[in-house]
Structure formats: C-alpha cells, structure tokens
Design a protein around this motif. Sequence first.
Motif, PDB file in Angstrom:
ATOM      1  N   GLY A 169       0.932  -1.298  -0.059  1.00  0.00           N
ATOM      2  CA  GLY A 169       0.074   0.083   0.000  1.00  0.00           C
ATOM      3  C   GLY A 169       0.851   1.274  -0.100  1.00  0.00           C
ATOM      4  O   GLY A 169       0.307   2.439   0.143  1.00  0.00           O
ATOM      5  N   THR A 170       2.112   1.188  -0.212  1.00  0.00           N
ATOM      6  CA  THR A 170       2.881   2.297  -0.106  1.00  0.00           C
ATOM      7  C   THR A 170       3.299   2.930  -1.598  1.00  0.00           C
ATOM      8  O   THR A 170       3.171   2.312  -2.408  1.00  0.00           O
ATOM      9  N   GLY A 171       3.953   4.048  -1.585  1.00  0.00           N
ATOM     10  CA  GLY A 171       4.486   4.820  -2.586  1.00  0.00           C
ATOM     11  C   GLY A 171       3.242   5.228  -3.452  1.00  0.00           C
ATOM     12  O   GLY A 171       3.873   5.525  -4.889  1.00  0.00           O
ATOM     13  N   ALA A 172       2.112   5.532  -3.093  1.00  0.00           N
ATOM     14  CA  ALA A 172       1.345   5.940  -4.194  1.00  0.00           C
ATOM     15  C   ALA A 172       1.589   7.285  -4.645  1.00  0.00           C
ATOM     16  O   ALA A 172       1.448   7.716  -5.950  1.00  0.00           O
ATOM     17  N   LEU A 173       2.155   8.390  -4.044  1.00  0.00           N
ATOM     18  CA  LEU A 173       2.406   9.599  -4.320  1.00  0.00           C
ATOM     19  C   LEU A 173       3.449   9.720  -5.246  1.00  0.00           C
ATOM     20  O   LEU A 173       3.600  10.422  -6.050  1.00  0.00           O
ATOM     21  N   ASP A 174       4.590   8.663  -5.190  1.00  0.00           N
ATOM     22  CA  ASP A 174       5.743   8.761  -5.787  1.00  0.00           C
ATOM     23  C   ASP A 174       5.392   8.024  -7.412  1.00  0.00           C
ATOM     24  O   ASP A 174       5.754   8.522  -8.325  1.00  0.00           O
ATOM     25  N   VAL A 175       4.303   7.146  -7.405  1.00  0.00           N
ATOM     26  CA  VAL A 175       3.814   6.777  -8.619  1.00  0.00           C
ATOM     27  C   VAL A 175       3.037   7.506  -9.287  1.00  0.00           C
ATOM     28  O   VAL A 175       3.391   7.956 -10.514  1.00  0.00           O
ATOM     29  N   LEU A 176       2.219   8.545  -8.712  1.00  0.00           N
ATOM     30  CA  LEU A 176       1.414   9.554  -9.191  1.00  0.00           C
ATOM     31  C   LEU A 176       2.516  10.894  -9.740  1.00  0.00           C
ATOM     32  O   LEU A 176       2.497  11.251 -10.840  1.00  0.00           O
ATOM     33  N   ASP A 177       3.312  11.071  -9.199  1.00  0.00           N
ATOM     34  CA  ASP A 177       4.459  12.002  -9.557  1.00  0.00           C
ATOM     35  C   ASP A 177       5.130  11.481 -11.115  1.00  0.00           C
ATOM     36  O   ASP A 177       5.184  12.479 -11.809  1.00  0.00           O
ATOM     37  N   LEU A 178       5.569  10.327 -11.158  1.00  0.00           N
ATOM     38  CA  LEU A 178       6.195   9.683 -12.255  1.00  0.00           C
ATOM     39  C   LEU A 178       5.275   9.578 -13.195  1.00  0.00           C
ATOM     40  O   LEU A 178       5.506  10.158 -14.320  1.00  0.00           O
ATOM     41  N   LEU A 179       4.131   8.835 -13.212  1.00  0.00           N
ATOM     42  CA  LEU A 179       3.134   8.485 -14.236  1.00  0.00           C
ATOM     43  C   LEU A 179       2.461   9.499 -14.760  1.00  0.00           C
ATOM     44  O   LEU A 179       2.246   9.987 -15.895  1.00  0.00           O
ATOM     45  N   CYS A 180       2.055  10.559 -13.946  1.00  0.00           N
ATOM     46  CA  CYS A 180       1.097  11.632 -14.066  1.00  0.00           C
ATOM     47  C   CYS A 180       2.042  12.753 -14.594  1.00  0.00           C
ATOM     48  O   CYS A 180       1.564  13.573 -15.284  1.00  0.00           O
ATOM     49  N   GLY A 181       2.993  13.126 -13.457  1.00  0.00           N
ATOM     50  CA  GLY A 181       3.700  14.431 -13.312  1.00  0.00           C
ATOM     51  C   GLY A 181       4.581  14.423 -14.501  1.00  0.00           C
ATOM     52  O   GLY A 181       4.727  15.403 -15.372  1.00  0.00           O
ATOM     53  N   LEU A 192      -5.096   2.824  -8.557  1.00  0.00           N
ATOM     54  CA  LEU A 192      -3.954   2.625  -7.559  1.00  0.00           C
ATOM     55  C   LEU A 192      -4.705   1.381  -6.530  1.00  0.00           C
ATOM     56  O   LEU A 192      -5.792   1.527  -5.969  1.00  0.00           O
ATOM     57  N   GLY A 193      -3.856   0.285  -6.811  1.00  0.00           N
ATOM     58  CA  GLY A 193      -4.304  -0.954  -5.950  1.00  0.00           C
ATOM     59  C   GLY A 193      -3.797  -1.091  -4.551  1.00  0.00           C
ATOM     60  O   GLY A 193      -2.359  -0.534  -4.537  1.00  0.00           O
ATOM     61  N   HIS A 194      -4.317  -1.747  -3.457  1.00  0.00           N
ATOM     62  CA  HIS A 194      -3.860  -1.860  -2.111  1.00  0.00           C
ATOM     63  C   HIS A 194      -3.387  -0.667  -1.475  1.00  0.00           C
ATOM     64  O   HIS A 194      -2.813  -0.774  -0.233  1.00  0.00           O
ATOM     65  N   LEU A 195      -4.350   0.495  -1.642  1.00  0.00           N
ATOM     66  CA  LEU A 195      -3.960   1.555  -0.785  1.00  0.00           C
ATOM     67  C   LEU A 195      -4.421   1.172   0.588  1.00  0.00           C
ATOM     68  O   LEU A 195      -4.086   1.935   1.632  1.00  0.00           O
ATOM     69  N   ASN A 196      -5.329   0.490   0.637  1.00  0.00           N
ATOM     70  CA  ASN A 196      -5.988   0.082   2.216  1.00  0.00           C
ATOM     71  C   ASN A 196      -5.010  -1.053   2.903  1.00  0.00           C
ATOM     72  O   ASN A 196      -5.365  -1.019   4.176  1.00  0.00           O
ATOM     73  N   ARG A 197      -3.841  -1.336   2.320  1.00  0.00           N
ATOM     74  CA  ARG A 197      -2.909  -1.991   3.111  1.00  0.00           C
ATOM     75  C   ARG A 197      -2.114  -1.269   3.929  1.00  0.00           C
ATOM     76  O   ARG A 197      -1.328  -1.542   4.660  1.00  0.00           O
ATOM     77  N   SER A 198      -1.774   0.074   3.511  1.00  0.00           N
ATOM     78  CA  SER A 198      -1.295   1.227   4.377  1.00  0.00           C
ATOM     79  C   SER A 198      -2.261   2.072   4.833  1.00  0.00           C
ATOM     80  O   SER A 198      -2.285   3.135   3.891  1.00  0.00           O
ATOM     81  N   PRO A 199      -3.357   1.973   5.456  1.00  0.00           N
ATOM     82  CA  PRO A 199      -4.354   2.881   5.660  1.00  0.00           C
ATOM     83  C   PRO A 199      -4.246   4.286   6.205  1.00  0.00           C
ATOM     84  O   PRO A 199      -4.465   4.519   7.234  1.00  0.00           O
ATOM     85  N   ASP A 200      -3.234   4.980   5.319  1.00  0.00           N
ATOM     86  CA  ASP A 200      -3.166   6.330   5.767  1.00  0.00           C
ATOM     87  C   ASP A 200      -4.087   7.309   5.118  1.00  0.00           C
ATOM     88  O   ASP A 200      -4.154   7.504   3.899  1.00  0.00           O
ATOM     89  N   PRO A 201      -4.964   7.720   5.735  1.00  0.00           N
ATOM     90  CA  PRO A 201      -6.098   8.601   5.472  1.00  0.00           C
ATOM     91  C   PRO A 201      -5.568   9.805   4.422  1.00  0.00           C
ATOM     92  O   PRO A 201      -6.269  10.329   3.535  1.00  0.00           O
ATOM     93  N   VAL A 202      -4.570  10.544   4.951  1.00  0.00           N
ATOM     94  CA  VAL A 202      -3.973  11.645   4.224  1.00  0.00           C
ATOM     95  C   VAL A 202      -3.348  11.033   3.067  1.00  0.00           C
ATOM     96  O   VAL A 202      -3.875  11.826   1.907  1.00  0.00           O
ATOM     97  N   VAL A 203      -2.712  10.119   2.852  1.00  0.00           N
ATOM     98  CA  VAL A 203      -2.328   9.814   1.484  1.00  0.00           C
ATOM     99  C   VAL A 203      -3.348   9.236   0.625  1.00  0.00           C
ATOM    100  O   VAL A 203      -3.443   9.718  -0.711  1.00  0.00           O
ATOM    101  N   GLN A 204      -4.412   8.719   1.040  1.00  0.00           N
ATOM    102  CA  GLN A 204      -5.614   8.150   0.348  1.00  0.00           C
ATOM    103  C   GLN A 204      -6.462   9.570  -0.030  1.00  0.00           C
ATOM    104  O   GLN A 204      -6.946   9.687  -1.256  1.00  0.00           O
TER     105      GLN A 204
END
Length: 303
Positions: A169-181, A192-204
Amino acid sequence: MVSAVRTVLGDVLPGQLGVCDAHDHLFFGSPRLPGQELCDAASARAELAAFREQGGASVVQWTPYGLGRRAADLPLLSRDTGVHVVAATGLHQAEHYAPELLTGLRGRLAEVFVAELTRGIGTTRVRAGLIKVAGGFHALDAHARWTVTAAAEAHHATGAPVAVHLELGTGALDVLDLLCGELGVPPHRVILGHLNRSPDPVVQRQAAEAGAYLAFDGPSRAHHATDWRMPDAVRALAEAGFGHRLLLGGDTTTAGARSVNGGPGMPYLLRRVRPRLEVALGRELVERVLVENPGRAFAVEWL
C-alpha cells in the motif's frame, strides 16, 4: 472521444459491466508462491460461477505478462459463466521473474504492451484491456521506473488505463508523480491498488485529489486489517467528494484462498463485504462503487 471496456470477448460499453470485481485473478503463478498457483481452468470456472451466483457480472484480472495468464482459456470461461472478463498486459515486480526473461524485454517493453492491447496476448486474439505495473516499497526502484515508463508509453499509444500494484500500500504519491507528473498520463486513467494495506487517510485523500481511482482490494486479509478499516476509509473519501473515484476488488492470488477450496475467494466481496458496506455507507454509494465507477475506470479511450 470513444470509450469502451475491452473484455476478452470484445469491447462493451462502460454501462454494461454490471457488478464488478475490480481487481482479481483467475490465473496467477509466481515463484514467490510455490505450490499455490492458480492454474486450473475448472477451479477458475467454479470460482466465476460462484461469483455470478452472488450477483457478480464482471471481473478484471490483473495478472500481467509472464505470470500464467492463460489468455486462451479466458473467452470460454467468460462465455460459460456469463461473466465479463478483462485481461491485463504489463509487468510485475522483478522478483516475480527470471532475470533472463527481463533481459529479453529490454528495449521493447512498451512494444509488447501495445501489441497485447491491440493485437492479442501471445498467439491468441485475446486483447488486454489494461496495463498492470507495480511500485516498490515506499519508493520506486529502477525496475519500477522502467515498467511504469513503458506503461505510460503504451497508454499514450492505446488509451488503455494503467493499474498499479502498490507494495504493501505504499508509494502512491511517488507513482503519481512519475506516471502523471513526468510521463503525462491523465490521473483519471490510473487505478491505484492496495492503498488499504497502508491505511493512511492523508495519502488516500491526496491520491483521490490528484484524480486517480483508488481500489480497495484484498478484503479478508486480516493481517492487512482491510475489512474493519475499509468502511471508515471509504466513508471519509465519499464525504470528501470522492465517491466516484472508489473501486472494490478481491485480489485472490493463491489456490487456498479460493472459495471452491474453502477460502473466501471472489464471492466474499459480494457475500460479506458488500452488505457490511451497505450498512455503513448506504446502498446507493456501494452500487456506484461496484457498478458505475469500474465502467469509467477501465474504459479504453481513444479519438
């Protein structure tokens, strides 16, 4: 702009998917899971039929290149059970592959993805409907950057959505920075899959604000604390205005996890997770997450 979901039996309109398991596996095999391969067509058929009995109408298989997709079997399974199936191209983390296989893909990875999206997987005429890649644990290693870059190139060539396995569930923002930015993939074309495995509401919340789809997948995995935290996370995102960005999936990856072998399997998503979410969130929102959102998320868009 033309939009359709590319199933193994051909393109369908987004509104025709019905109740959708947005992340699962009919076939899957990895050296990381010896002896637990999903490789039996009869079991896959029984699992799809059990999902259908619970009201399921479509399954998105995230199994990418080289991990036992059994693409030739997917059309018959779909016809036999009446369940739409969407297949994937893409590449998982390096540890799932022999080094020589990865070496052989150097310099042509995006070309392979495009071919499987437009002509067919292997020697079949079964076309993939999405590109599945993977991030790393809290960061993007060289392999992840290579595969994500190839996925972006394939997206720009075909309009196919890009689905991303987030390690624990980690690294979501890094993925978006690369893929979209950096690579210019529109955020609404990213799942984005598995965000619930690292249930950080701020990152979600930040991932949803960026415009990506969030797949709450892998219910029943107690060690990830997915089930009991899911209603609160989904409610918070919906109340913040992101109900249209949410997806639900089962992510069955081992033979022992299948319902036909005594595990929760695909039916668990509808048999247990759906009613629990309906109590917590209301039927209207859950219907949107299971029916409306997948049609938009997995549509292939082209001019």
